[in-house]
Design a protein around this motif. Sequence first.
Motif, PDB file in Angstrom:
ATOM      1  N   PRO A   8       0.821  -1.215   0.000  1.00 48.56           N
ATOM      2  CA  PRO A   8       0.000   0.000   0.000  1.00 48.56           C
ATOM      3  C   PRO A   8       0.857   1.268   0.000  1.00 48.56           C
ATOM      4  O   PRO A   8       1.883   1.336   0.684  1.00 48.56           O
ATOM      5  N   ASP A   9       0.465   2.243  -0.789  1.00 48.16           N
ATOM      6  CA  ASP A   9       1.216   3.490  -0.923  1.00 48.16           C
ATOM      7  C   ASP A   9       1.371   4.238   0.393  1.00 48.16           C
ATOM      8  O   ASP A   9       2.357   4.943   0.594  1.00 48.16           O
ATOM      9  N   ASP A  10       0.407   4.076   1.298  1.00 48.22           N
ATOM     10  CA  ASP A  10       0.470   4.840   2.550  1.00 48.22           C
ATOM     11  C   ASP A  10       1.354   4.184   3.615  1.00 48.22           C
ATOM     12  O   ASP A  10       1.523   4.721   4.700  1.00 48.22           O
ATOM     13  N   TRP A  11       1.980   3.030   3.334  1.00 50.88           N
ATOM     14  CA  TRP A  11       2.887   2.395   4.283  1.00 50.88           C
ATOM     15  C   TRP A  11       4.217   3.136   4.262  1.00 50.88           C
ATOM     16  O   TRP A  11       4.808   3.351   3.209  1.00 50.88           O
ATOM     17  N   ASP A  12       4.713   3.507   5.424  1.00 55.28           N
ATOM     18  CA  ASP A  12       5.988   4.205   5.570  1.00 55.28           C
ATOM     19  C   ASP A  12       7.140   3.244   5.264  1.00 55.28           C
ATOM     20  O   ASP A  12       7.162   2.118   5.771  1.00 55.28           O
ATOM     21  N   ASP A  13       8.098   3.678   4.459  1.00 53.95           N
ATOM     22  CA  ASP A  13       9.236   2.833   4.083  1.00 53.95           C
ATOM     23  C   ASP A  13      10.046   2.347   5.278  1.00 53.95           C
ATOM     24  O   ASP A  13      10.729   1.328   5.196  1.00 53.95           O
ATOM     25  N   ASN A  14      10.008   3.053   6.399  1.00 53.61           N
ATOM     26  CA  ASN A  14      10.777   2.671   7.580  1.00 53.61           C
ATOM     27  C   ASN A  14      10.057   1.675   8.479  1.00 53.61           C
ATOM     28  O   ASN A  14      10.659   1.177   9.437  1.00 53.61           O
ATOM     29  N   ASN A  15       8.789   1.403   8.209  1.00 59.64           N
ATOM     30  CA  ASN A  15       8.055   0.430   9.017  1.00 59.64           C
ATOM     31  C   ASN A  15       8.611  -0.966   8.773  1.00 59.64           C
ATOM     32  O   ASN A  15       9.236  -1.231   7.747  1.00 59.64           O
ATOM     33  N   LEU A  16       8.354  -1.851   9.719  1.00 62.89           N
ATOM     34  CA  LEU A  16       8.858  -3.217   9.641  1.00 62.89           C
ATOM     35  C   LEU A  16       7.755  -4.194   9.276  1.00 62.89           C
ATOM     36  O   LEU A  16       6.607  -4.033   9.688  1.00 62.89           O
ATOM     37  N   ILE A  17       8.138  -5.213   8.535  1.00 60.70           N
ATOM     38  CA  ILE A  17       7.237  -6.311   8.179  1.00 60.70           C
ATOM     39  C   ILE A  17       7.892  -7.591   8.683  1.00 60.70           C
ATOM     40  O   ILE A  17       9.037  -7.889   8.333  1.00 60.70           O
ATOM     41  N   LEU A  18       7.184  -8.333   9.511  1.00 59.51           N
ATOM     42  CA  LEU A  18       7.695  -9.604  10.005  1.00 59.51           C
ATOM     43  C   LEU A  18       7.669 -10.647   8.893  1.00 59.51           C
ATOM     44  O   LEU A  18       6.894 -10.544   7.935  1.00 59.51           O
ATOM     45  N   PHE A  19       8.512 -11.654   9.027  1.00 60.50           N
ATOM     46  CA  PHE A  19       8.625 -12.737   8.049  1.00 60.50           C
ATOM     47  C   PHE A  19       7.257 -13.305   7.676  1.00 60.50           C
ATOM     48  O   PHE A  19       6.916 -13.413   6.501  1.00 60.50           O
TER      49      PHE A  19
END
Length: 79
Positions: A8-19
Motif C-alpha cells: 500500500p502506498d500509505d505504508w511508511d518505508d521505515n516500518n517493519l514487516i515480520l517474516f
Amino acid sequence: MVTPIGIPDDWDDNNLILFEEFCELIRIPQRTVRDWRQRGVGPRWARFQGVGRLYITVAEARRFLASATVPRAEVSTDG
C-alpha cells in the motif's frame, strides 16, 4: 482477474514487516521464502540485535517486489 501484489502506498518505508506477514502479503508459502533465504535470494532479512524474529523494512519489500516483477509486455507466451 488476478490482483497484483503490492505494498500500500500509505505504508511508511521505515516500518517493519515480520517474516510471516511478508509471506502472507505476497501469498507465498513460508517454506518457499525460507528456501530463498538459504539460497541467498529474495529480500534482505534482519533480526533485532541478531536474534529473534526475522523482519524487513517496507522499503526492502518494495525493492524486492519491484526487482521480481516482470512488466506484462515482456512476458512471453511462447512455449
